[in-house]
Design a protein around this motif. Sequence first.
Motif, mmCIF file in Angstrom:
data_model
loop_
_atom_site.group_PDB
_atom_site.id
_atom_site.type_symbol
_atom_site.label_atom_id
_atom_site.label_comp_id
_atom_site.label_asym_id
_atom_site.label_seq_id
_atom_site.Cartn_x
_atom_site.Cartn_y
_atom_site.Cartn_z
ATOM 1 N N LYS A 104 0.840 -1.222 0.000
ATOM 2 C CA LYS A 104 0.000 0.000 0.000
ATOM 3 C C LYS A 104 0.866 1.261 0.000
ATOM 4 O O LYS A 104 1.904 1.319 0.643
ATOM 5 C CB LYS A 104 -0.929 0.014 1.214
ATOM 6 C CG LYS A 104 -1.845 1.240 1.140
ATOM 7 C CD LYS A 104 -2.937 1.323 2.168
ATOM 8 C CE LYS A 104 -3.574 2.719 2.009
ATOM 9 N NZ LYS A 104 -4.845 2.896 2.622
ATOM 10 N N TYR A 105 0.407 2.231 -0.763
ATOM 11 C CA TYR A 105 1.136 3.503 -0.894
ATOM 12 C C TYR A 105 1.352 4.197 0.447
ATOM 13 O O TYR A 105 0.593 4.020 1.382
ATOM 14 C CB TYR A 105 0.387 4.438 -1.850
ATOM 15 C CG TYR A 105 -1.020 4.757 -1.427
ATOM 16 C CD1 TYR A 105 -1.297 5.788 -0.544
ATOM 17 C CD2 TYR A 105 -2.083 4.005 -1.910
ATOM 18 C CE1 TYR A 105 -2.586 6.078 -0.148
ATOM 19 C CE2 TYR A 105 -3.383 4.277 -1.519
ATOM 20 C CZ TYR A 105 -3.627 5.315 -0.629
ATOM 21 O OH TYR A 105 -4.916 5.577 -0.235
ATOM 22 N N ASN A 106 2.379 5.015 0.469
ATOM 23 C CA ASN A 106 2.717 5.796 1.646
ATOM 24 C C ASN A 106 2.645 7.257 1.224
ATOM 25 O O ASN A 106 3.269 7.669 0.247
ATOM 26 C CB ASN A 106 4.129 5.373 2.070
ATOM 27 C CG ASN A 106 4.774 6.289 3.070
ATOM 28 O OD1 ASN A 106 4.806 7.514 2.916
ATOM 29 N ND2 ASN A 106 5.314 5.698 4.101
ATOM 30 N N LYS A 107 1.848 8.047 1.932
ATOM 31 C CA LYS A 107 1.593 9.419 1.480
ATOM 32 C C LYS A 107 2.840 10.301 1.509
ATOM 33 O O LYS A 107 3.000 11.174 0.652
ATOM 34 C CB LYS A 107 0.464 10.030 2.314
ATOM 35 C CG LYS A 107 -0.879 9.369 2.028
ATOM 36 C CD LYS A 107 -1.918 9.829 3.006
ATOM 37 C CE LYS A 107 -2.993 10.620 2.295
ATOM 38 N NZ LYS A 107 -3.937 11.203 3.275
ATOM 39 N N ASN A 108 3.711 10.083 2.476
ATOM 40 C CA ASN A 108 4.949 10.875 2.501
ATOM 41 C C ASN A 108 5.808 10.568 1.281
ATOM 42 O O ASN A 108 6.420 11.458 0.702
ATOM 43 C CB ASN A 108 5.756 10.589 3.774
ATOM 44 C CG ASN A 108 5.130 11.218 5.003
ATOM 45 O OD1 ASN A 108 4.082 11.846 4.918
ATOM 46 N ND2 ASN A 108 5.772 11.041 6.139
#
Length: 299
Positions: A104-108
């Motif tokens: 899952k993507y990481n917003k930072n």
Amino acid sequence: MKGIVINVQKGLYRVRSTDTKEEMDCTLRGKLFNQSRTTKTLVVVGDYVEFLPVVGGRGVITSIEERKSKLVRKGAGKRGVHLEQIIAANIDQAILVFAVREPKYNKNLIERYIVSAKHGGIEPILCFNKIDLVNSLEILEDIEEYQHVGYKTLLTSTVTKEGIEKLKSLLKGKTSVFAGSSGVGKSSLVNAVFEEEKARTNSVSSSHYKGRHTTTSSQVYELPFGGRIIDVPGMREFGVIDNGSGIDGAFQDIIELSEKCRFRDCKHINEPGCAVKEAVESGILEERRYKNYIKLRGR
Ligand SMILES: Nc1nc2c(ncn2[C@@H]2O[C@H](COP(=O)(O)OP(=O)(O)OP(=O)(O)O)[C@@H](O)[C@H]2O)c(=O)[nH]1
Ligand SMILES: [Zn+2]
């Protein structure tokens, strides 16, 4: 003749003619050759050049056009000094690929990738792949946030082919790179683009995307519907370079807010009348995003 550099290897530059699409291995004309000894990245993949055929099917590059954008990576210099290494030129946009699951993507990290793209003058497009693995409602809120800030976003699946037509329309007529962590589906997406086209036209492109980095050099692939993809090895490290000048471009919402700060030189840390901090307190600006901005800016 005008052409584009499609491959660079050991002082030989493979150039594809803009008009005839013919390819030719070229060397640099004397003056450029001398310059190339001090400037390592005088000619890179994606550069537009003037070239002339010489004997034996070889050619010579006589001039290089000014670059519209550049893709940079932090290279290891002497004594631990980090140098900016130009790895490709004249890229219009970066398809920044993230997976909605596995991993899952990481917003930072997304923000770091955007900063890298903006730093090089490249338009970022956020592509959320593996959408078949989640209920899209789960990530709708995040997607809307990105759209609200003004980033182009795209939801795709190489399994159900959702979003592939949209991806193709975004690639059309542009020069693009795909960037993203390992396993997010970059190769699968590029292959899906070519396969859809193959199914439609019943012909295989002569320069079919191999999808695997068998060499360490970059490659340029012409899209059958116009446009090209530059495949650059090492695009997984795209988001980890520290490049200050891209930050304002990546955080336009914060820049806009800061126009309302009491002090012109507000650092948005603990100044009175700071519109940015107020936005965080009132929930208009996500605290995580604010903190990541301060962190990236401070490096
Ligand atoms: N469920 C699902 N799996 C996908 C999708 N796209 C890719 N995958 C799978 O994810 C894995 C990684 O895909 P790749 O295309 O190799 O990813 P990559 O980003 O090119 O990875 P690197 O080459 O390591 O940088 C593979 O097992 C794919 O089959 C998708 O849309 N949905
Ligand atoms: Zn402020």
